[in-house]
Design a protein around this motif. Structure first.
Motif, PDB file in Angstrom:
ATOM      1  N   GLY A  37       0.361  -1.422  -0.231  1.00 26.46           N
ATOM      2  CA  GLY A  37       0.030   0.257  -0.348  1.00 26.46           C
ATOM      3  C   GLY A  37       1.221   1.684  -0.335  1.00 26.46           C
ATOM      4  O   GLY A  37       0.378   2.587   0.599  1.00 26.46           O
ATOM      5  N   VAL A  38       2.016   1.572  -0.566  1.00 21.89           N
ATOM      6  CA  VAL A  38       2.823   2.415  -0.518  1.00 21.89           C
ATOM      7  C   VAL A  38       3.473   2.537  -1.977  1.00 21.89           C
ATOM      8  O   VAL A  38       3.413   1.665  -3.748  1.00 21.89           O
ATOM      9  N   GLY A  39       4.265   3.806  -2.332  1.00 25.89           N
ATOM     10  CA  GLY A  39       4.158   3.777  -3.025  1.00 25.89           C
ATOM     11  C   GLY A  39       6.276   2.951  -3.815  1.00 25.89           C
ATOM     12  O   GLY A  39       6.165   2.568  -2.451  1.00 25.89           O
ATOM     13  N   LEU A  40       6.591   2.978  -4.996  1.00 24.51           N
ATOM     14  CA  LEU A  40       7.849   2.392  -5.107  1.00 24.51           C
ATOM     15  C   LEU A  40       8.561   3.085  -5.332  1.00 24.51           C
ATOM     16  O   LEU A  40       9.543   2.845  -3.914  1.00 24.51           O
ATOM     17  N   ALA A  41       8.635   4.555  -4.173  1.00 21.31           N
ATOM     18  CA  ALA A  41       9.696   5.435  -4.235  1.00 21.31           C
ATOM     19  C   ALA A  41       9.786   5.082  -2.332  1.00 21.31           C
ATOM     20  O   ALA A  41      10.895   4.938  -1.645  1.00 21.31           O
ATOM     21  N   THR A  42       8.520   4.880  -1.425  1.00 18.78           N
ATOM     22  CA  THR A  42       8.811   4.875  -0.764  1.00 18.78           C
ATOM     23  C   THR A  42       9.840   3.138   0.171  1.00 18.78           C
ATOM     24  O   THR A  42      10.174   3.834   1.054  1.00 18.78           O
ATOM     25  N   LEU A  43       9.391   2.242  -0.902  1.00 19.27           N
ATOM     26  CA  LEU A  43       9.928   0.870  -0.875  1.00 19.27           C
ATOM     27  C   LEU A  43      11.340   1.299  -1.212  1.00 19.27           C
ATOM     28  O   LEU A  43      12.232   1.013   0.002  1.00 19.27           O
ATOM     29  N   LEU A  44      11.737   2.027  -2.048  1.00 15.74           N
ATOM     30  CA  LEU A  44      12.707   2.188  -2.733  1.00 15.74           C
ATOM     31  C   LEU A  44      14.111   3.045  -1.174  1.00 15.74           C
ATOM     32  O   LEU A  44      15.463   3.349  -1.191  1.00 15.74           O
ATOM     33  N   ARG A  45      13.031   3.892  -0.617  1.00 19.00           N
ATOM     34  CA  ARG A  45      13.821   5.501   0.626  1.00 19.00           C
ATOM     35  C   ARG A  45      13.885   4.157   1.467  1.00 19.00           C
ATOM     36  O   ARG A  45      15.529   4.389   1.891  1.00 19.00           O
ATOM     37  N   HIS A  46      13.172   3.126   1.798  1.00 18.69           N
ATOM     38  CA  HIS A  46      13.784   2.292   2.999  1.00 18.69           C
ATOM     39  C   HIS A  46      15.549   1.089   2.241  1.00 18.69           C
ATOM     40  O   HIS A  46      15.960   1.207   3.318  1.00 18.69           O
ATOM     41  N   PHE A  47      14.645   0.435   1.494  1.00 14.45           N
ATOM     42  CA  PHE A  47      15.462  -0.206   0.626  1.00 14.45           C
ATOM     43  C   PHE A  47      15.950  -0.168  -1.010  1.00 14.45           C
ATOM     44  O   PHE A  47      14.917  -0.736  -1.775  1.00 14.45           O
ATOM     45  N   PRO A  48      17.002   0.614  -1.004  1.00 12.37           N
ATOM     46  CA  PRO A  48      17.687   1.144  -2.191  1.00 12.37           C
ATOM     47  C   PRO A  48      17.721  -0.285  -3.401  1.00 12.37           C
ATOM     48  O   PRO A  48      17.457   0.070  -4.341  1.00 12.37           O
ATOM     49  N   THR A  49      17.825  -1.378  -3.133  1.00  7.74           N
ATOM     50  CA  THR A  49      18.213  -2.439  -3.986  1.00  7.74           C
ATOM     51  C   THR A  49      17.845  -3.957  -3.475  1.00  7.74           C
ATOM     52  O   THR A  49      17.053  -3.372  -2.703  1.00  7.74           O
ATOM     53  N   ARG A  50      17.540  -3.987  -4.893  1.00  8.09           N
ATOM     54  CA  ARG A  50      16.022  -5.509  -4.252  1.00  8.09           C
ATOM     55  C   ARG A  50      17.563  -6.556  -3.383  1.00  8.09           C
ATOM     56  O   ARG A  50      16.684  -6.875  -2.219  1.00  8.09           O
ATOM     57  N   GLU A  51      19.225  -6.790  -3.052  1.00  7.78           N
ATOM     58  CA  GLU A  51      19.602  -7.120  -2.291  1.00  7.78           C
ATOM     59  C   GLU A  51      19.404  -6.373  -0.800  1.00  7.78           C
ATOM     60  O   GLU A  51      19.599  -7.050   0.043  1.00  7.78           O
TER      61      GLU A  51
END
Length: 194
Positions: A37-51
């Motif tokens: 329920g968040v934007g991709l930018a929010t996910l990437l702010r917490h975790f910048p890469t898949r790894e």
């Protein structure tokens, strides 16, 4: 970290864990963000890469498996400690489809977010293997890298629907191939109460 940020991060990890368990490590980061329920930018702010996401998700499991190696190293016979830890590692890797491919790559890539955890995990297995080898319970022509590869191979078997029913049997075959006849005899004697 602020409480609300910690809560959001924990929610993202829970959603990511469920998505990876269902679809494997190649699940779309966009899909994880949508499910959370968040934007991709929010996910990437917490975790910048898949790894980085995987490292955060798997870190606790890596620590638990390393701690398990420490516990069984001093509490059981060398052969039982090795086989018990090996079984737990293989069981854990099947929770997240495809994780062993990333782990195998990360162990060679010092820039990977997973590198340090994978190296620590391999070192824990190597200690158990070395102890079993010193006791004459395990073959001396394999090392920690080989053990790590065998975990990956056994996990791959568990990921294959047509082979999954044979995974336990094949684990026993591989464990028997790692142990010497002396190690196998001691395991048999203990299981039969001798």
């Amino acid at each position: 970290m602020r409480a609300d940020a910690r809560k959001n991060r924990d929610h993202l990890l829970a959603v990511a864990g469920a998505a990876i368990a269902e679809q494997g490590v190649d699940v779309s980061l966009r899909d994880i963000a949508r499910r959370a329920g968040v934007g991709l930018a929010t996910l990437l702010r917490h975790f910048p890469t898949r790894e980085a996401l995987l490292e955060a998700l798997l870190h606790t499991s890596f620590e638990e498996l390393t701690a398990k190696a420490d516990r069984v190293e001093t509490s059981g016979s060398p052969e039982d400690a090795l086989v018990s830890w090996l079984r737990d590692c293989v069981g854990w890797t099947t929770e997240y489809r495809g994780v062993t491919v990333l782990m195998a790559a990360a162990i060679e890539d010092t820039e990977s977010a997973l590198h340090a955890s994978c190296v620590t995990l391999r070192a824990a297995g190597t200690r158990l293997l070395t102890r079993a080898q010193a006791a004459g319970s395990a073959r001396t022509d394999i090392d920690g890298t080989d053990l790590f590869a065998l975990i990956a191979a056994l996990a791959w078997l568990g990921d294959q629907p047509s082979l999954a029913p044979r995974a336990d049997h094949l684990f026993d075959v591989v464990a028997s191939a790692i142990l010497t006849s002396e190690g196998l005899d001691r395991r048999t004697d203990v299981s039969h109460g001798r």
